[in-house]
Scaffold this motif. Structure first.
Motif, short mmCIF file in Angstrom:
data_model
loop_
_atom_site.label_atom_id
_atom_site.label_comp_id
_atom_site.label_asym_id
_atom_site.label_seq_id
_atom_site.Cartn_x
_atom_site.Cartn_y
_atom_site.Cartn_z
N GLU A 35 -35.22 -15.15 -8.99
CA GLU A 35 -35.98 -13.99 -9.45
C GLU A 35 -37.41 -14.39 -9.79
N VAL A 36 -38.36 -13.61 -9.31
CA VAL A 36 -39.75 -13.82 -9.68
C VAL A 36 -39.99 -13.11 -11.01
N LEU A 37 -40.23 -13.88 -12.07
CA LEU A 37 -40.43 -13.30 -13.39
C LEU A 37 -41.87 -12.91 -13.64
N GLU A 38 -42.80 -13.74 -13.18
CA GLU A 38 -44.23 -13.49 -13.40
C GLU A 38 -45.01 -13.88 -12.14
N GLY A 91 -47.46 -18.22 -12.49
CA GLY A 91 -46.33 -17.71 -11.73
C GLY A 91 -45.06 -18.36 -12.23
N VAL A 92 -43.97 -17.58 -12.33
CA VAL A 92 -42.70 -18.09 -12.83
C VAL A 92 -41.58 -17.60 -11.92
N ILE A 93 -40.82 -18.54 -11.39
CA ILE A 93 -39.63 -18.22 -10.61
C ILE A 93 -38.41 -18.72 -11.37
N ARG A 94 -37.46 -17.83 -11.64
CA ARG A 94 -36.23 -18.21 -12.37
C ARG A 94 -35.09 -18.39 -11.37
N ILE A 95 -34.49 -19.58 -11.44
CA ILE A 95 -33.36 -19.90 -10.56
C ILE A 95 -32.17 -20.28 -11.42
N LYS A 96 -31.03 -19.65 -11.14
CA LYS A 96 -29.79 -19.97 -11.86
C LYS A 96 -28.82 -20.65 -10.90
N ARG A 97 -28.24 -21.76 -11.38
CA ARG A 97 -27.23 -22.47 -10.60
C ARG A 97 -26.04 -22.74 -11.50
N ARG A 98 -24.87 -22.67 -10.92
CA ARG A 98 -23.65 -22.84 -11.71
C ARG A 98 -22.86 -24.04 -11.18
N PHE A 99 -22.32 -24.80 -12.13
CA PHE A 99 -21.38 -25.88 -11.78
C PHE A 99 -20.19 -25.80 -12.72
N ASN A 100 -19.01 -25.60 -12.13
CA ASN A 100 -17.78 -25.55 -12.92
C ASN A 100 -17.93 -24.53 -14.05
#
Length: 252
Positions: free
Chosen positions: A73-76, A82-91
């Motif tokens: 997601e581009v937050l700003e 500029g801010v890009i938010r990236i979410k990653r999941r492990f277990n």
């Protein structure tokens, strides 16, 4: 599809999964990466002795790359940053990163929140850099220490993880790359692959040590010359926030 961050100094490119594929240094007119950047990996960290005190080389035998993004997601996107938010999941764990490029910023900042619920695991972030040298340099109390980037001897092999403070640097004379952080103390640099240790999950003496919300920041800083150029100053600024003071007399 390529997404990018850009200011007057750096251009950062991402692939469709949020992996950094390029960090181009406009000032020095060269690519800082020779591969990928901010590669998050989780390894099995099953120590034979005192898990909270030791990191043993066998952690490299089993590793998972967090290549899939749960969301991007581009937050700003404005004149300030500029801010890009990236979410990653492990277990059972979630890693949320705000990747920040400020106006005229010389570093790519990774503002990270980890909701951590692992046992016997280690989380690292790695950068394939376009720099080669036989030694890397690390920040220690009252100075800096060099360690080899190769395992030519058994003694070299024992130095696979380096305890250090605010930065680690790999430079080849006229150009280099630093990883700067605000609270982490482990690095490994092998060949041209630089990694910072972000999280561990020891089970002795506390089976739930570090479980829950952890917040921290680190930055990737490409630069001229070697670590003496500005890495020390950048790391100090990264760790000491500016303080704004209101001067009533000046206003009057």
């Amino acid at each position: 599809e390529t997404t990018y961050h850009e200011n007057a100094i750096l251009r950062v490119e991402f692939d469709e999964n949020g992996t950094i594929t390029s960090i181009y240094d406009k000032i020095n007119e060269r690519e800082a990466l020779d591969g990928r950047g901010n590669i998050l990996t989780v390894s099995l960290d099953k120590c034979i002795h005192e898990t909270a005190w030791n990191l043993e080389l066998n952690y490299q035998k089993r590793m998972w790359e967090l290549t899939e993004a749960e969301s991007i997601e581009v937050l700003e996107s404005n004149a300030v940053r500029g801010v890009i938010r990236i979410k990653r999941r492990f277990n059972k764990s979630l890693i949320t990163q705000d990747i920040i490029l400020t106006q005229n910023g010389e570093s790519v900042i990774f503002d990270t929140t980890v909701d951590w619920h692992e046992s016997d695991k280690v989380l690292k972030a790695g950068f394939d850099v376009a720099v080669k040298d036989t030694d890397a340099t690390y920040d220690i109390a009252h100075g800096a220490a060099k360690r080899p980037t190769h395992w030519n001897t058994l003694f070299d092999l024992t130095r696979y993880e380096v305890a250090a403070h605010k930065w680690a640097d790999l430079s080849e004379g006229g150009y280099g790359c630093s990883i700067i952080n605000d609270c982490k103390y482990g690095y490994d640099i092998h060949g041209s692959h630089m990694r910072i240790t972000l999280m561990r999950a020891p089970t002795c003496p506390d089976r739930t040590g570090d479980h829950g919300i952890n917040t921290f920041r680190y930055a990737f800083y490409p630069h001229q010359n070697d670590w003496r150029y500005e890495t020390v100053q950048k790391s100090l600024a990264f760790n000491i926030d500016p303080v704004a003071k209101y001067n009533a007399q000046a206003v009057e």
